[in-house]
Design an enzyme around this catalytic site. Structure first.
Site, mmCIF file in Angstrom:
data_model
loop_
_atom_site.group_PDB
_atom_site.id
_atom_site.type_symbol
_atom_site.label_atom_id
_atom_site.label_comp_id
_atom_site.label_asym_id
_atom_site.label_seq_id
_atom_site.Cartn_x
_atom_site.Cartn_y
_atom_site.Cartn_z
ATOM 1 N N GLU A 225 0.811 -1.226 0.000
ATOM 2 C CA GLU A 225 0.000 0.000 0.000
ATOM 3 C C GLU A 225 0.846 1.278 0.000
ATOM 4 O O GLU A 225 1.155 1.844 1.049
ATOM 5 C CB GLU A 225 -0.929 0.012 1.230
ATOM 6 C CG GLU A 225 -1.839 1.233 1.278
ATOM 7 C CD GLU A 225 -2.763 1.280 2.503
ATOM 8 O OE1 GLU A 225 -2.714 0.344 3.324
ATOM 9 O OE2 GLU A 225 -3.518 2.240 2.632
ATOM 10 N N LYS A 267 -2.969 -2.462 -2.475
ATOM 11 C CA LYS A 267 -3.972 -1.547 -1.920
ATOM 12 C C LYS A 267 -3.664 -0.141 -2.429
ATOM 13 O O LYS A 267 -3.040 0.674 -1.728
ATOM 14 C CB LYS A 267 -3.949 -1.619 -0.397
ATOM 15 C CG LYS A 267 -5.016 -0.797 0.273
ATOM 16 C CD LYS A 267 -5.345 -1.305 1.659
ATOM 17 C CE LYS A 267 -6.222 -0.319 2.376
ATOM 18 N NZ LYS A 267 -6.899 -0.862 3.540
HETATM 19 P P1 13P Z 1 -9.643 4.138 4.332
HETATM 20 O O1 13P Z 1 -10.516 3.206 3.528
HETATM 21 O O2 13P Z 1 -10.373 4.816 5.436
HETATM 22 O O3 13P Z 1 -8.867 5.069 3.447
HETATM 23 O O4 13P Z 1 -8.573 3.266 5.088
HETATM 24 C C1 13P Z 1 -7.885 2.325 4.375
HETATM 25 C C2 13P Z 1 -6.778 1.723 5.158
HETATM 26 O O5 13P Z 1 -5.637 1.734 4.727
HETATM 27 C C3 13P Z 1 -7.076 1.030 6.417
HETATM 28 O O6 13P Z 1 -6.374 -0.194 6.417
#
Ligand code: 13P
Length: 439
Positions: A225, A267
């Site tokens: 991510e 992600k």
């Molecule tokens: P949000 O969907 O609130 O942006 O959070 C994503 C996240 O990385 C939580 O694991």
């Protein structure tokens, strides 16, 4: 644990090794004009995690049709802010009550394939003594764990940050596996208004790749991510350009670290205009730009793309996901939302036990809507007005996510202290900086 006779099948990583060191000249003098034959040199065999089959299976389970991830890995500090928004104190009992409500929702497994937990929750049980990981397993939901330790200022950069947590990661990951986790999450951020600098992008990509390799070595499917923050007034094309650059580096280093692509999940942020840009993009435009970026950068070997919601409203996040699933994709394109799954739940619950059932229903409504969006069959007709509102920042949270992150970095650097406050704190491990955009 980490070594067996399995050899990595990852084509990208093998090619990379091939480009760099496969041929060697024989003979004593390299300056001779005589052409020496070349011979193949056998490299030390790169051994894959002994978990490789399991990793592939776990990733496939999470990326299963009509399902996505419920992210509830808020650090204690961030969870406290969510609780404060409904007037509750940030106590372990309240955090447990809230997580219990979420994780024991009947029927959740139909729409949710994985749930990312904060460390406290991974080791917690319901008030009846049932481990949360067992609640998840019963519903065929894979337990996951946030393993990064938050953000810290990156010296030599343009007020940017880097992600902490590699020290001790292997032993922590092994313990999390023992506790029942089967996937992991590491979130780092890239800020467009801050540049991003080449250094920050490289650091983000390298950190993610090292984390991914360590996770796989310990049986955890890594969620990769690099969040490209929404802040800024740039157009969507600029986000696309930065996202392409970031993902190119991420995949370069993932390959260099011999990460098995079949055993990871991504992600990404959706490709949108900056939150302060004068025009708002339609779901179709967001889908077009996001898919363009993914097709250019993500090999089809990757099983799943699980988007973050990033401060979009619940309905917005669902509509955008739906738009991305209007035609077949090489990967499972789904969700890993925190705020876009939890906002209505919190508002419905208000901390009152008598509202718990209604709050679980609210969670199911959101989970089902996103499940339909994963299948490309969602319609916003009949959606609650509340769900159309942007994720409201909790009390004490900044307006913009990246702005917040920069403010914290600046404040702490200015105070000459370590980066210990808020969710970016090294021990809080929270995902600070991801604040409601209020757009
Ligand atoms: P949000 O969907 O609130 O942006 O959070 C994503 C996240 O990385 C939580 O694991």
């Amino acid at each position: 644990m980490a070594t067996t006779s399995l050899v990595k099948l990852n084509a990208a990583s093998s090619n990379w090794i091939g480009q760099h060191s496969f041929t060697q000249r024989t003979g004593s003098s390299s300056s001779s004009s005589v052409a020496f034959p070349t011979r193949r040199v056998s490299l030390p065999v790169v051994r894959a995690s002994s978990y490789v089959d399991e990793l592939v299976q776990t990733a496939k389970t999470i990326a299963s049709p009509g399902r996505g991830i419920l992210a509830i890995d808020e650090s204690n500090a961030t969870c406290g802010k969510r609780l404060a928004s409904i007037g509750l104190d940030n106590t372990e009992a309240n955090r447990q009550a809230y997580r219990q409500l979420l994780l024991t929702t009947p029927g959740l497994g139909e729409y949710i394939s994985g749930s990312i937990l904060f460390e406290e929750t991974l080791y917690q049980s319901t008030t009846n003594g049932k481990k949360f990981v067992d609640c998840l397993r019963e519903q065929n939901i894979v337990p996951g764990i946030k393993v990064d330790k938050g953000l810290s200022p990156l010296p030599g950069s343009n007020n940017e940050s880097w992600c902490q947590g590699l020290d001790g990661l292997a032993s922590r990951s092994a313990e999390y596996y023992q506790q029942g986790a089967r996937f992991a999450k590491w979130r780092t951020v890239v800020s467009i208004p801050c540049g991003p600098s080449a250094l920050a992008v490289k650091e983000a990509a390298w950190g993610l790749a090292r984390y991914a390799a360590v996770s796989q070595d310990n049986g955890l499917v890594p969620i990769v991510e690099p969040e490209i923050l929404l802040d800024g007034d740039h157009p969507i094309e600029r986000t696309l350009e930065v996202a392409e650059r970031v993902w190119a580096e991420v995949f370069f280093y993932l390959a260099q670290n011999n990460v098995v692509f079949e055993g990871i999940l991504l992600k990404p942020s959706m490709v949108t205009p900056g939150a302060e840009h004068k025009e708002k993009a339609s779901p179709e435009s967001i889908a077009k730009h996001t898919l363009q970026m993914l097709r250019r950068r993500v090999p089809p070997a990757v099983p799943g793309i699980m988007f973050l919601s990033g401060g979009q409203s619940e309905v917005e996040a669902t509509l955008n996901l739906n738009a991305m699933n209007q035609s077949p994709n090489p990967w499972h394109v789904s969700f890993s939302y925190a705020r876009a799954l939890q906002n209505s739940v919190l508002k419905t619950w208000q901390g009152h036990p008598e509202n718990a059932e209604a709050a679980q229903k609210a969670l199911l409504v959101r989970a089902k809507a996103n499940s339909l969006a994963q299948l490309g069959r969602y319609s916003a007709e009949g959606e609650d007005e509340e769900a159309k509102k942007a994720a409201a920042p909790a009390p004490g949270e900044g307006k913009g996510k990246g702005v917040w992150a920069v403010m914290v970095v600046v404040a702490i650097v200015g105070a000459g202290k370590g980066y210990g406050g808020g969710d970016g704190g090294s021990n809080s491990g929270g995902y600070g900086g991801k604040k409601g955009k209020g757009k």
